[in-house]
Motif scaffolding. Structure first.
Motif, PDB file in Angstrom:
ATOM      1  N   GLY A  51       0.797  -1.218   0.000  1.00 51.07           N
ATOM      2  CA  GLY A  51       0.000   0.000   0.000  1.00 51.07           C
ATOM      3  C   GLY A  51       0.833   1.274   0.000  1.00 51.07           C
ATOM      4  O   GLY A  51       2.070   1.262   0.091  1.00 51.07           O
ATOM      5  N   SER A  52       0.132   2.403  -0.082  1.00 53.23           N
ATOM      6  CA  SER A  52       0.811   3.691  -0.191  1.00 53.23           C
ATOM      7  C   SER A  52       1.515   4.090   1.105  1.00 53.23           C
ATOM      8  O   SER A  52       2.545   4.774   1.064  1.00 53.23           O
ATOM      9  N   TRP A  53       0.979   3.685   2.264  1.00 54.41           N
ATOM     10  CA  TRP A  53       1.645   4.053   3.515  1.00 54.41           C
ATOM     11  C   TRP A  53       2.976   3.329   3.662  1.00 54.41           C
ATOM     12  O   TRP A  53       3.959   3.909   4.127  1.00 54.41           O
ATOM     13  N   HIS A  54       3.012   2.064   3.264  1.00 52.33           N
ATOM     14  CA  HIS A  54       4.275   1.320   3.300  1.00 52.33           C
ATOM     15  C   HIS A  54       5.286   1.968   2.360  1.00 52.33           C
ATOM     16  O   HIS A  54       6.447   2.220   2.731  1.00 52.33           O
ATOM     17  N   ARG A  63      10.076   5.437   1.347  1.00 57.15           N
ATOM     18  CA  ARG A  63      10.647   6.599   0.672  1.00 57.15           C
ATOM     19  C   ARG A  63      11.203   7.602   1.683  1.00 57.15           C
ATOM     20  O   ARG A  63      12.308   8.142   1.515  1.00 57.15           O
ATOM     21  N   TYR A  64      10.425   7.883   2.702  1.00 57.14           N
ATOM     22  CA  TYR A  64      10.838   8.828   3.740  1.00 57.14           C
ATOM     23  C   TYR A  64      12.139   8.381   4.403  1.00 57.14           C
ATOM     24  O   TYR A  64      13.106   9.153   4.535  1.00 57.14           O
ATOM     25  N   THR A  65      12.175   7.123   4.822  1.00 60.35           N
ATOM     26  CA  THR A  65      13.360   6.596   5.507  1.00 60.35           C
ATOM     27  C   THR A  65      14.563   6.571   4.583  1.00 60.35           C
ATOM     28  O   THR A  65      15.680   6.963   4.967  1.00 60.35           O
ATOM     29  N   GLN A 124       5.950   8.361  17.011  1.00 66.49           N
ATOM     30  CA  GLN A 124       7.170   7.780  17.587  1.00 66.49           C
ATOM     31  C   GLN A 124       7.503   6.442  16.938  1.00 66.49           C
ATOM     32  O   GLN A 124       8.665   6.145  16.650  1.00 66.49           O
ATOM     33  N   VAL A 125       6.474   5.652  16.706  1.00 67.97           N
ATOM     34  CA  VAL A 125       6.708   4.335  16.103  1.00 67.97           C
ATOM     35  C   VAL A 125       7.241   4.479  14.681  1.00 67.97           C
ATOM     36  O   VAL A 125       8.175   3.760  14.279  1.00 67.97           O
ATOM     37  N   LEU A 126       6.679   5.405  13.907  1.00 64.08           N
ATOM     38  CA  LEU A 126       7.112   5.554  12.523  1.00 64.08           C
ATOM     39  C   LEU A 126       8.466   6.262  12.410  1.00 64.08           C
ATOM     40  O   LEU A 126       9.042   6.316  11.317  1.00 64.08           O
ATOM     41  N   ALA A 127       8.966   6.790  13.519  1.00 64.19           N
ATOM     42  CA  ALA A 127      10.337   7.309  13.536  1.00 64.19           C
ATOM     43  C   ALA A 127      11.355   6.202  13.755  1.00 64.19           C
ATOM     44  O   ALA A 127      12.551   6.392  13.484  1.00 64.19           O
ATOM     45  N   ALA A 128      10.910   5.047  14.231  1.00 72.43           N
ATOM     46  CA  ALA A 128      11.833   3.974  14.591  1.00 72.43           C
ATOM     47  C   ALA A 128      12.623   3.408  13.416  1.00 72.43           C
ATOM     48  O   ALA A 128      13.802   3.095  13.568  1.00 72.43           O
ATOM     49  N   PRO A 129      12.047   3.244  12.204  1.00 75.87           N
ATOM     50  CA  PRO A 129      12.873   2.747  11.087  1.00 75.87           C
ATOM     51  C   PRO A 129      14.045   3.665  10.756  1.00 75.87           C
ATOM     52  O   PRO A 129      15.130   3.183  10.415  1.00 75.87           O
ATOM     53  N   LEU A 130      13.861   4.973  10.849  1.00 81.09           N
ATOM     54  CA  LEU A 130      14.954   5.901  10.570  1.00 81.09           C
ATOM     55  C   LEU A 130      16.082   5.725  11.580  1.00 81.09           C
ATOM     56  O   LEU A 130      17.264   5.848  11.231  1.00 81.09           O
ATOM     57  N   ALA A 131      15.717   5.423  12.833  1.00 82.00           N
ATOM     58  CA  ALA A 131      16.728   5.214  13.872  1.00 82.00           C
ATOM     59  C   ALA A 131      17.311   3.808  13.849  1.00 82.00           C
ATOM     60  O   ALA A 131      18.212   3.503  14.632  1.00 82.00           O
ATOM     61  N   GLY A 132      16.794   2.952  12.977  1.00 81.72           N
ATOM     62  CA  GLY A 132      17.284   1.577  12.907  1.00 81.72           C
ATOM     63  C   GLY A 132      16.752   0.686  14.003  1.00 81.72           C
ATOM     64  O   GLY A 132      17.287  -0.396  14.237  1.00 81.72           O
ATOM     65  N   ALA A 187       7.082  -1.458  12.119  1.00 86.91           N
ATOM     66  CA  ALA A 187       6.593  -0.158  12.570  1.00 86.91           C
ATOM     67  C   ALA A 187       5.162   0.077  12.115  1.00 86.91           C
ATOM     68  O   ALA A 187       4.320   0.556  12.888  1.00 86.91           O
ATOM     69  N   LEU A 188       4.842  -0.279  10.869  1.00 87.16           N
ATOM     70  CA  LEU A 188       3.490  -0.067  10.371  1.00 87.16           C
ATOM     71  C   LEU A 188       2.501  -1.037  11.008  1.00 87.16           C
ATOM     72  O   LEU A 188       1.333  -0.688  11.223  1.00 87.16           O
ATOM     73  N   ALA A 189       2.949  -2.255  11.326  1.00 88.55           N
ATOM     74  CA  ALA A 189       2.066  -3.188  12.027  1.00 88.55           C
ATOM     75  C   ALA A 189       1.728  -2.672  13.421  1.00 88.55           C
ATOM     76  O   ALA A 189       0.582  -2.762  13.874  1.00 88.55           O
ATOM     77  N   VAL A 190       2.718  -2.101  14.104  1.00 83.18           N
ATOM     78  CA  VAL A 190       2.471  -1.510  15.418  1.00 83.18           C
ATOM     79  C   VAL A 190       1.531  -0.312  15.294  1.00 83.18           C
ATOM     80  O   VAL A 190       0.594  -0.150  16.073  1.00 83.18           O
ATOM     81  N   ALA A 191       1.776   0.543  14.286  1.00 82.45           N
ATOM     82  CA  ALA A 191       0.918   1.710  14.085  1.00 82.45           C
ATOM     83  C   ALA A 191      -0.526   1.293  13.820  1.00 82.45           C
ATOM     84  O   ALA A 191      -1.463   1.909  14.326  1.00 82.45           O
ATOM     85  N   ALA A 192      -0.716   0.235  13.030  1.00 85.49           N
ATOM     86  CA  ALA A 192      -2.071  -0.240  12.740  1.00 85.49           C
ATOM     87  C   ALA A 192      -2.756  -0.727  14.007  1.00 85.49           C
ATOM     88  O   ALA A 192      -3.941  -0.458  14.237  1.00 85.49           O
ATOM     89  N   ALA A 193      -2.015  -1.445  14.837  1.00 88.86           N
ATOM     90  CA  ALA A 193      -2.597  -1.956  16.082  1.00 88.86           C
ATOM     91  C   ALA A 193      -2.929  -0.812  17.043  1.00 88.86           C
ATOM     92  O   ALA A 193      -3.946  -0.843  17.739  1.00 88.86           O
ATOM     93  N   LEU A 194      -2.082   0.210  17.091  1.00 83.14           N
ATOM     94  CA  LEU A 194      -2.373   1.371  17.931  1.00 83.14           C
ATOM     95  C   LEU A 194      -3.634   2.080  17.444  1.00 83.14           C
ATOM     96  O   LEU A 194      -4.475   2.504  18.244  1.00 83.14           O
ATOM     97  N   LEU A 195      -3.773   2.207  16.134  1.00 81.73           N
ATOM     98  CA  LEU A 195      -4.952   2.872  15.586  1.00 81.73           C
ATOM     99  C   LEU A 195      -6.221   2.091  15.916  1.00 81.73           C
ATOM    100  O   LEU A 195      -7.281   2.672  16.161  1.00 81.73           O
TER     101      LEU A 195
END
Length: 604
Positions: free
Chosen positions: A202-205, A210-212, A360-368, A375-383
């Motif tokens: 999907g587009s969010w993935h 792209r962002y990272t 915070q979760v979506l910042a984690a891939p940039l920090a390694g 990160a997206l699975a965690v974000a989905a569960a939080l939502l």
């Protein structure tokens, strides 16, 4: 009679009749525009005979107060202290309005709306026009993500301190989430429902990848720590060749004291959606009137005054000069609400803390720290946790998503009957060997403020307590602890220090076993058990940090920030009991970072 002329007419009538003025309570975000309105508000008070009581709070505290005050008062007179006006952002405005917690206001088109916008922003692409010209390059008027990547690669010059591209890396709805939302919109414009967030195709993935990748390849080395405010300064100083940032800074950028802004500054639209021509998010800070406001007529009157052209001329930034004004106008015309700003409906809680946690979760891939998929699975569960009925949140019914094994550091004020806290994965306690005296009161206060500033409350995270390592500040009474845990934006430290729970702290020190401790200094000791039920076992492995040598606010803030980062980045250290070898390695790293051996392992 139009709304623009209603407020002076009402004022004249009130004064002529000798009516006693009302006191209106306002909960406002601490922004330059709202501070400027506060400074001008004496005009309205003088004209109407009413008074304004201002409280400047963070967005979470305002949203929580609106939510709590949405119900009718339980007893007569209880409404007197309720809010008349609140400033809210898009997720709260839509959510609270949909649930009937706000009153409708008239809009410019003659209809009704939940809020009266004060400041409206969108995203723009800022770039160093002089650098592009020097290399024979040009920025498209409507750049896409591929254009940004191509130009960032050409302009990246890390040896000269110049990043090819800068994007907000700090977590937050107006920071990294604003950029990721923009990218997701340009790649597919899928709304942020849990099923879309964790769709690997999907587009969010694609947006998070792209962002990272952009920041990893061409961003500044400290990209993950930088907010848009930081990047505005860095862009002017020459540290960023391209920056996708908020439109609100354009006026200040265009007031360049040098030879002229057009000699170096270029402005283009942000990456857009080729399907419908939009360019992503449009975000406003708005005045709203809570449904149980004690003085709704007077509140609407004030809002009409505060958002009038005469007032806004005085409080908003200076006009943007050409040729930038046309770009800004086109950007605002084509921007739409997007991403997490479109959340609405019957949500179970204030969306802002959960959206903050997703940031915070979506910042984690940039920090390694996490993969994009995790990160997206965690974000989905939080939502999913925002919805009272899981079928509404996950878009297709079925059981709620399980939050993957993400762990977070948190804090909790606890009275004698609430300690030790139950069900947490692990916990620690700040154990002073004595209460504060006049000689060290300031130091106790300083340590408390660092603790509060760097560790979120347990209820802010949107995660079950089983996935939290909580650090406790003990108090003398359960009632005081409950009040401080609900304190929101107000500082709890004066009360927390004055009511420090010394008996609980001393018992925690005894539970470690004095024979295993070095001679006690002035403390505090940061004692931590994993698993949580290890407390009280004289043979249990305990992680101990002696903070006796922490003397400055900077040292305290650094220590608690590192404590939080290590808990969250290295859950394997503690979430199944202590990993002793990993702990020993971690302690050596702490010596390198803070310059002294404050940590030790007891019982290993």
């Amino acid at each position: 009679m139009g709304w623009s002329s209603f407020w002076p007419a009402l004022a004249t009538m009130a004064i002529a009749c000798g009516a006693e003025g009302a006191e209106l309570r306002i909960a406002a975000l601490d922004t330059p525009e709202l501070r400027a309105i506060q400074n001008l508000a004496g005009e309205w008070e003088h004209a109407t005979g009413h008074r304004l009581a201002w409280s400047f709070l963070d967005p979470r505290a305002i949203g929580e107060r609106v939510r709590q005050e949405a119900q009718p008062p339980a007893v007569d007179g209880a409404a007197a202290d309720r809010l008349d006006i609140a400033t809210l952002g898009p997720p709260q405005l839509r959510t609270w309005g949909d649930q009937g917690w706000l009153q409708k206001l008239p809009d410019e088109a003659g209809g009704e709306t939940w809020g009266a916008p004060l400041v409206t922003e969108t995203a723009l692409t800022y770039y160093r026009a002089d650098l592009l010209t020097a290399q024979g390059l040009a920025m498209p008027e409507e750049p896409g993500l591929d254009d940004l990547a191509r130009l960032a690669a050409a302009l990246d010059a890390p040896a000269d301190g110049q990043a090819g591209i800068c994007l907000a890396g700090a977590p937050g709805p107006a920071e990294n989430l604003g950029v990721i939302t923009l990218f997701a919109s340009s790649l597919g414009d899928t709304p942020p429902i849990p099923g879309a967030l964790d769709d690997p195709n999907g587009s969010w993935h694609a947006a998070l990848v792209r962002y990272t990748d952009l920041l990893t390849a061409y961003g500044p080395p400290d990209a993950g720590a930088l907010s848009n405010a930081d990047l505005a300064r860095r862009f002017v100083a020459g540290g960023c060749a391209i920056w996708v940032g908020p439109s609100g800074v354009l006026a200040s950028l265009a007031q360049d004291p040098g030879p002229g802004p057009t000699d170096w500054l270029g402005v283009a639209l942000a990456p857009g959606d080729p399907r419908d021509g939009s360019i992503g998010w449009r975000r406003s800070t708005s005045f709203a009137v809570p449904v149980e406001a004690p003085h709704p007529v007077e509140a609407r009157d004030f809002i009409t005054w505060a958002t009038s052209a005469a007032v806004l001329e005085k409080v908003l930034p200076e006009a943007v000069p050409e040729p930038f004004a046309a770009t800004l106008s086109a950007a605002l015309d084509r921007a739409v609400p997007a991403g997490f700003d479109t959340l609405h409906g019957e949500l179970a809680r204030d969306p802002l803390p959960v959206v903050d946690e997703i940031g915070q979760v979506l910042a984690a891939p940039l920090a390694g720290e996490l993969t994009v998929d995790t990160a997206l699975a965690v974000a989905a569960a939080l939502l999913d946790r925002l919805a009272p009925e899981q079928a509404m949140a996950n878009g297709g019914g079925g059981p709620p998503r399980e939050v993957p094994s993400l762990v977070r550091a948190s804090r909790l004020f606890a009275g004698p009957g609430q300690y030790p806290p139950e069900a947490f994965a692990a916990y620690g306690i700040l154990a002073f060997p004595s209460r504060a005296t006049s000689a060290d009161l300031e130091r106790h206060q300083m340590l408390c403020e660092a603790y509060v500033a760097n560790l979120p409350r347990t209820d802010e995270l949107g995660l079950p307590v089983e996935q939290q390592m909580v650090t406790v500040w003990p108090l003398t009474e359960d009632k005081i602890a409950d009040e401080l845990n609900r304190a929101g934006g107000s500082s709890p430290c004066e009360t927390a220090v004055r009511n420090y729970g010394l008996p609980v702290a001393l018992q925690a020190i005894r539970d470690v076993g004095r024979a295993r401790l070095r001679p006690l200094g002035r403390g505090p000791l940061l004692l931590a058990w994993s698993p949580a039920n290890g407390k009280g076992d004289p043979e249990a492995v305990v992680l101990i940090a002696d903070l006796s040598n922490v003397t400055t606010a900077e040292q305290a803030a650094t220590l608690f920030a590192l404590w939080r980062q290590d808990i969250e980045a290295n859950p394997e250290l503690w979430n199944q009991g202590w990993d002793i070898e990993a702990l020993r390695t971690g302690i050596r790293l702490w010596v390198d970072r803070v310059g002294s051996q404050i940590f030790a392992i007891l019982g290993a």
